[in-house]
Structure formats: structure tokens, C-alpha cells
Design an enzyme around this catalytic site. Structure first.
Site, mmCIF file in Angstrom:
data_model
loop_
_atom_site.group_PDB
_atom_site.id
_atom_site.type_symbol
_atom_site.label_atom_id
_atom_site.label_comp_id
_atom_site.label_asym_id
_atom_site.label_seq_id
_atom_site.Cartn_x
_atom_site.Cartn_y
_atom_site.Cartn_z
ATOM 1 N N HIS A 159 1.153 -9.172 4.736
ATOM 2 C CA HIS A 159 -0.012 -8.307 4.537
ATOM 3 C C HIS A 159 -0.418 -8.410 3.063
ATOM 4 C CE1 HIS A 159 -2.264 -4.722 6.450
ATOM 5 N NE2 HIS A 159 -2.827 -4.917 5.273
ATOM 6 N N GLU B 46 -5.153 -2.100 14.041
ATOM 7 C CA GLU B 46 -5.634 -1.128 13.051
ATOM 8 C C GLU B 46 -6.979 -0.591 13.498
ATOM 9 O OE1 GLU B 46 -6.136 -2.437 8.951
ATOM 10 O OE2 GLU B 46 -4.169 -3.396 9.004
ATOM 11 N N ASN C 30 -7.854 -5.932 14.125
ATOM 12 C CA ASN C 30 -8.132 -4.741 13.324
ATOM 13 C C ASN C 30 -9.616 -4.493 13.421
ATOM 14 O OD1 ASN C 30 -5.472 -4.847 12.580
ATOM 15 N ND2 ASN C 30 -5.849 -5.525 10.482
ATOM 16 N N GLU D 91 -5.501 1.845 -1.560
ATOM 17 C CA GLU D 91 -6.546 1.148 -0.814
ATOM 18 C C GLU D 91 -7.102 -0.031 -1.634
ATOM 19 O OE1 GLU D 91 -7.380 1.005 2.220
ATOM 20 O OE2 GLU D 91 -9.260 -0.059 1.993
ATOM 21 N N TRP D 92 -6.215 -0.947 -1.990
ATOM 22 C CA TRP D 92 -6.582 -2.198 -2.657
ATOM 23 C C TRP D 92 -7.535 -1.972 -3.832
ATOM 24 C CZ3 TRP D 92 -2.826 -5.021 -1.046
ATOM 25 C CH2 TRP D 92 -2.358 -4.907 0.271
ATOM 26 N N TYR E 205 -12.959 -2.022 12.722
ATOM 27 C CA TYR E 205 -13.487 -0.894 11.969
ATOM 28 C C TYR E 205 -14.962 -0.583 12.218
ATOM 29 C CZ TYR E 205 -9.123 -0.645 9.334
ATOM 30 O OH TYR E 205 -7.809 -0.482 8.993
ATOM 31 N N ARG F 213 3.841 0.134 12.969
ATOM 32 C CA ARG F 213 3.519 -1.179 12.401
ATOM 33 C C ARG F 213 3.585 -1.090 10.875
ATOM 34 N NH1 ARG F 213 -2.069 -3.874 11.116
ATOM 35 N NH2 ARG F 213 -1.262 -5.885 10.443
ATOM 36 N N TRP G 193 -4.901 3.395 11.725
ATOM 37 C CA TRP G 193 -4.764 3.128 10.289
ATOM 38 C C TRP G 193 -5.305 4.337 9.558
ATOM 39 C CZ3 TRP G 193 -2.358 -0.570 7.492
ATOM 40 C CH2 TRP G 193 -2.516 -0.460 6.098
ATOM 41 N N GLN H 30 0.794 -1.223 0.000
ATOM 42 C CA GLN H 30 0.000 0.000 0.000
ATOM 43 C C GLN H 30 0.832 1.283 0.000
ATOM 44 O OE1 GLN H 30 -2.715 -1.743 3.237
ATOM 45 N NE2 GLN H 30 -4.116 -0.437 2.113
ATOM 46 N N ASN I 213 -1.686 -10.736 8.578
ATOM 47 C CA ASN I 213 -2.718 -9.720 8.700
ATOM 48 C C ASN I 213 -4.028 -10.240 8.115
ATOM 49 O OD1 ASN I 213 -3.601 -6.842 9.174
ATOM 50 N ND2 ASN I 213 -4.091 -7.049 7.006
ATOM 51 N N GLU I 214 -5.047 -10.353 8.946
ATOM 52 C CA GLU I 214 -6.408 -10.647 8.503
ATOM 53 C C GLU I 214 -6.513 -11.863 7.584
ATOM 54 O OE1 GLU I 214 -8.052 -7.087 6.824
ATOM 55 O OE2 GLU I 214 -8.026 -6.020 8.723
HETATM 56 C C1 GBH Z 1 -7.920 -3.382 6.613
HETATM 57 O O1 GBH Z 1 -8.853 -4.417 6.493
HETATM 58 C C2 GBH Z 1 -6.630 -3.756 5.904
HETATM 59 O O2 GBH Z 1 -5.784 -4.476 6.775
HETATM 60 C C3 GBH Z 1 -5.889 -2.570 5.352
HETATM 61 O O3 GBH Z 1 -4.876 -2.992 4.493
HETATM 62 C C4 GBH Z 1 -6.851 -1.621 4.660
HETATM 63 O O4 GBH Z 1 -6.214 -0.533 4.096
HETATM 64 C C5 GBH Z 1 -7.855 -1.173 5.704
HETATM 65 O O5 GBH Z 1 -8.577 -2.280 6.139
HETATM 66 C C6 GBH Z 1 -8.885 -0.191 5.177
HETATM 67 O O6 GBH Z 1 -9.734 -0.821 4.273
HETATM 68 O O7 GBH Z 1 -14.096 -4.325 -1.411
HETATM 69 O O8 GBH Z 1 -16.009 -3.186 -0.564
HETATM 70 O O9 GBH Z 1 -15.951 -5.582 -0.602
HETATM 71 C C7 GBH Z 1 -10.131 -4.202 7.078
HETATM 72 C C8 GBH Z 1 -11.143 -5.211 6.589
HETATM 73 C C9 GBH Z 1 -11.693 -6.203 4.516
HETATM 74 C C10 GBH Z 1 -12.527 -4.057 4.983
HETATM 75 C C11 GBH Z 1 -11.942 -5.975 3.034
HETATM 76 C C12 GBH Z 1 -12.814 -3.831 3.511
HETATM 77 C C13 GBH Z 1 -13.306 -4.943 1.376
HETATM 78 C C14 GBH Z 1 -14.614 -4.310 1.161
HETATM 79 N N1 GBH Z 1 -11.428 -4.973 5.185
HETATM 80 N N2 GBH Z 1 -13.075 -5.089 2.845
HETATM 81 S S1 GBH Z 1 -15.182 -4.353 -0.479
#
Ligand code: GBH
Length: 491
Positions: free
Chosen positions: A138, A393, A325, A442-443, A327, A93, A435, A41, A182-183
Site C-alpha cells: 500500500h 475500500e 476501491n 491522508e497522504w 469512491y 484489511r 474505509w 497511514q 493496492n491501486e
Molecule cells: C484510497 O484511494 C487509498 O487507497 C487510501 O489509502 C486513501 O486513504 C483513500 O483512498 C482516501 O483517499 O491529491 O487531490 O489529487 C482512492 C483513490 C487516489 C483518491 C488519489 C484521491 C488523490 C487526489 N485516490 N487521489 S488529489
């Protein structure tokens, strides 16, 4: 009184929530404050320093955005360490890219340039009195290993163990805090289940259970290796980081209360139970449900694999702390899924949704539910016999990325206050990592969802970082190790 209390809770559940009064108070002595990032990332430098291709390099090939440059922390790490220092935190981290250490995932010798990069980063942190907290994995699996099945290949437990060994040997003199994975839920469910994350394999309810099984086996191997060969001499701690949202039953009917419990067992218990519970195995409810549905669906045996006795022994107790983690919370109702649908979600027999009164964020999956932080910490405490917990996180996104980020100020104030309340309830929370240090890749959302305490201007080739307003509140909480009357406004 009791009836009044229950109806207040119910009203809060059904009609959204009101701000609860915040608590003044301090976190326990020695509480760890940090910020978090991950290699793919932020690093960039995707083809530099002898690095091999990871599954995220490959997965993003045809995308508009990717992590090729990201925040260019590969070159700008010294500047980034100063951002960390300015936040007043004591811990950072970050994750190691497996492909920098072993470009092909395995090998007789390590890639010295990769070792050098992390040595430089770790030394720079230590010079600035910042403790490195290192995640080994990760999500950026070497592509060469994916070509051999990746997390679906049982041999990966040994591949991961050898990669972990290289990290302990090269960095363990200075790194005293390790996180294996991680996760794993996200790796298994999104990577090998619904296939929206790398490597993009679809096999929900089937492949993903195998990936999860191997993730757990790999974690246990790395933990036992450290315990056997490094811990006495190096004196660090090592554990795993899990993730799960907090399920709020739609109402107080027994089926919905059970559905909420079932949901967290399938999301969190899936990985936590084998490691943190007495029986060292998957949750009973998962074993029963998946076996029963598998049979009705005509499978010869359960879609959920079984651990050997030896694996159970290795897994049980294989984490020095519970990394989490956290959220968001979500609503859960009992729901009988169609027996014809084979997926991990269908196996749960639940229906989840967000309460429309909750604040939204820059990410569709993410609602502002600070009270859920306290709930899940208490659930972990009671379910797993009061483990040491680190929130590894927690943070929020917006799409604006502006510096006057009032939403993030609200987030940190209320979420961290609920961590404080959980410590007052008796949860053994040892630390909190925000975080993220800065906006980053962001993936599958690319650069559109910004989680940073610092903004990064991605349209400027120099990628300048700038502190957002939320850094002021966050570092004030860190400095006072809590919420002190007169210093942090709690009204
Ligand atoms: C974290 O995961 C990650 O560890 C971190 O790398 C990331 O940047 C951070 O969240 C913020 O997102 O594509 O709409 O279906 C938290 C759990 C799992 C939440 C994957 C978002 C994808 C949603 N995450 N999920 S979606």
C-alpha cells in the site's frame, strides 16, 4: 414507458440526482464485512523495530505532517482490534510495511522484529475471531529500492516476489486472504506520472506507463508464486485491488458515450484488462491511441510498453477475485487534447468534472454519488465475465471530524444499498470493506481529511479513539447482513 424511462435517466444525468428509493433485502450468505487501513497511514513507529525508510518517510521530510506517529497503531494495535470487534465485522484489511520485513527491500534474512509485530497483530485478530486480509503493498516502497529506480526498474518484479514469499512463509498459516497491490493506478499515475505522491517523479504518459508495466509484472509474479508453492497447503485466496471512478457521459451523444468508455478503459482497463480479460493485455483502445499519438509526437515506438508472450500467460487470470476501491462518479465529455501535450490524461482525449449539484465532502476530488457504485459493479460484471468482486475500500471524508457525522451516515446507507442493488442485478459481490477504521494520515492531505468510522484526537499525545455516530448504522447493516424493514430505516 421506455421514452419516459430514458428521459428520467437523462434528467438525472443532466440535473444531478434525487435519492432513489432504497432497496430492502439481504446480501448473499457468506458475504464478507470488514474495515480497512494501511500501514503508513496508521502505524507510526517509523524508526522502531528495525524498520527501514520508505519512500513516504522520505517524501514527507519537509512537510508539516507525516506518518511518523500517525495513529500509533504500532503500539496500540490491541486497542484497535477491539474497535474492529465492536463494529461486528468479521474481517480486517491492513497492509504490511515492506520496510519492516526487509528494511532495505531485499535481503537474505528477514527482520525478526517486523515479523513479530505482524505475528502479534494477526494473533490478536484471530483470538478475536477477526480474519486478517493482508495487502502486501500500500504505497510504502523501501527507499533503498527507490534509489535503484523503484517501480521503474524491471528487477522490481523479483524484489516484490521475494518480499511476497517472506510474507507467505511467515504469515500464510493464518492469513488466507491476500491482496498483492493496492491501486497500481495511483502508484503509477500519482507517484511516477504527475508526481504528487511518493516518490514524486514527473513522467506522465512516459515513466508512468513503465511503472504500471512493472507493477503488473510484479503482481503476476507474486500471484504465480503463491499458486505454485503455497496455495495447496495454505488454502488461501490472492488477488489485486484496483481503483477507478465511474464515468458518466455528459449526454447521450455517441462521442460522449465513447469518451466515458474510453476513460474507464484508461483508468481501470489499464490494469484490469491484462489480468481479467481473455487477451491478457492492455485494452485495445489504449494500445491504439498511445501508439498513434506517440508516432505523431515523433517517438520511435509507442510510449506504452509491450508484454512478452510469457508475461501475458502469467498475467492472464492472475487474480482470484476483483478487488475494487470505489469512491465516486464523475462527468465525462469527449475532448480532443493538444497533440503537443504528453500525459496520460491527454492520451485519453476526455474531459472530466463533477456535477455541481452533487454533495461535496472533505476531499476536493470526492463527491457523493452512490448510484455510481451500482453502475461500476455492473460494468465490471459484464466487462470481465462476472468475476467475484470485493469492494476493498469505500468511505467518505469530512474536515470536521465530529462524532455526529451525518454525512457519513448518509454515505454508508446509500453506497451500501447500491452494492445490494448490484447483487440483485447479478453482480457477484462477495464482500465490502469500509474505509476507514479510524481517522488517519491522508497522504498529501495530512490529517485534515478524516475518513474514519472512529475519530482520533491527534492533538492529544495518547491519541484516543472514539466511535462516530456512523459506526451505529454501519454495524447495524453488518449485523443484519442487509437492509431489513424496521431495523434499518430506508425511507
Ligand atoms: C484510497 O484511494 C487509498 O487507497 C487510501 O489509502 C486513501 O486513504 C483513500 O483512498 C482516501 O483517499 O491529491 O487531490 O489529487 C482512492 C483513490 C487516489 C483518491 C488519489 C484521491 C488523490 C487526489 N485516490 N487521489 S488529489
Amino acid at each position: 414507458m421506455r421514452i419516459l424511462f430514458i428521459s428520467l435517466v437523462l434528467a438525472a444525468t443532466v440535473f444531478g440526482y434525487e435519492d432513489e428509493p432504497l432497496a430492502y433485502g439481504n446480501f448473499p450468505d457468506g458475504f464478507v464485512w470488514g474495515v480497512a487501513t494501511s500501514a503508513y497511514q496508521i502505524e507510526g513507529g517509523w524508526d522502531e523495530g528495525g524498520k527501514g525508510l520508505s519512500i513516504w518517510d522520505v517524501f514527507t521530510t519537509d512537510w508539516d505532517s507525516n506518518g511518523k506517529v500517525a495513529c500509533d497503531s504500532y503500539h496500540k494495535y490491541k486497542e484497535d482490534v477491539q474497535l474492529i470487534v465492536n463494529l461486528n465485522v468479521t474481517h480486517y484489511r491492513f497492509s504490511i510495511a515492506w520496510t519492516r520485513i526487509f528494511p532495505d527491500g531485499v535481503g537474505e534474512t528477514v527482520n525478526e522484529e517486523g515479523i513479530l509485530y505482524y505475528n502479534n497483530l494477526i494473533d490478536e485478530l484471530k483470538r478475536n475471531n477477526i480474519e486478517p486480509v493482508v495487502t502486501l503493498y500500500h504505497w510504502d516502497l523501501p527507499h533503498a529500492l527507490e534509489e535503484q529506480g523503484g517501480w521503474l526498474n524491471a528487477d522490481i518484479a523479483v524484489w516484490f516476489e521475494e518480499y511476497a514469499r517472506a510474507c507467505f512463509v511467515n504469515f500464510g498459516d493464518r492469513v488466507k486472504f491476500w491482496i498483492t497491490l493496492n491501486e497500481p493506478y495511483v502508484v503509477a499515475h500519482l507517484g511516477y506520472g504527475i508526481g504528487i505522491f511518493a516518490p514524486g517523479i514527473s513522467g506522465s504518459g512516459t515513466s508512468e506507463y513503465i511503472a504500471a508495466h512493472n507493477l503488473l509484472r510484479a503482481h503476476a509474479k507474486a500471484y504465480r508464486l503463491y499458486e505454485r508453492e503455497f496455495k495447496n497447503q495454505q488454502g488461501g485466496i490472492i488477488g489485486i485491488t484496483l481503483d477507478a471512478g465511474w464515468p458518466i457521459p455528459e449526454d447521450d451523444s455517441q462521442p460522449n458515450i465513447d469518451a466515458a468508455e474510453r476513460n474507464i478503459q484508461f483508468d481501470l482497463g489499464w490494469f484490469a484488462n491484462p489480468i481479467f480479460s481473455e487477451n491478457g493485455d492492455y485494452p485495445q483502445i489504449m494500445k491504439e491511441k498511445i501508439a498513434e499519438k506517440s508516432q505523431l509526437q515523433g517517438y520511435e515506438k509507442s510510449r506504452l510498453p509491450e508484454f512478452t508472450q510469457q508475461e501475458i500467460i502469467e498475467l492472464k487470470g492472475s487474480s482470484d477475485f476483483f478487488g475494487h476501491n470505489f469512491y465516486r462518479g464523475f462527468m465525462v465529455a469527449d475532448f480532443q487534447s493538444d497533440i503537443g501535450s504528453i500525459s496520460q490524461d491527454a492520451d485519453k482525449d476526455t474531459f472530466v468534472y463533477a456535477d455541481p449539484t452533487w454533495y461535496t465532502t472533505g476531499s476536493s476530488w470526492l463527491n457523493v454519488t452512490p448510484f455510481a457504485m451500482r453502475s461500476i459493479l455492473n460494468w465490471i460484471k459484464t466487462t470481465y465475465n462476472n468475476p467475484k468482486i470485493y469492494i476493498t475500500e469505500n468511505g467518505v471524508s469530512d474536515k470536521a471530524g465530529n462524532l455526529d457525522d451525518f454525512g457519513r451516515v448518509y454515505w454508508y446507507k446509500h453506497y451500501i444499498n447500491n452494492v445490494l442493488k448490484a447483487t440483485m442485478d447479478g453482480a457477484d459481490v462477495k464482500g465490502y470493506f469500509a474505509w476507514s477504521l479510524m481517522d488517519n494520515f491522508e497522504w498529501n492531505a495530512g490529517y485534515t481529511e478524516k475518513f474514519g468510522l472512529h475519530s482520533v484526537n491527534f492533538t492529544d499525545p495518547a491519541l484516543p479513539r472514539r466511535p462516530k455516530k456512523s459506526t451505529e448504522l454501519f454495524s447495524a447493516i453488518v449485523r443484519s447482513n442487509g437492509f431489513i424493514e424496521g431495523l434499518i430505516p430506508c425511507e
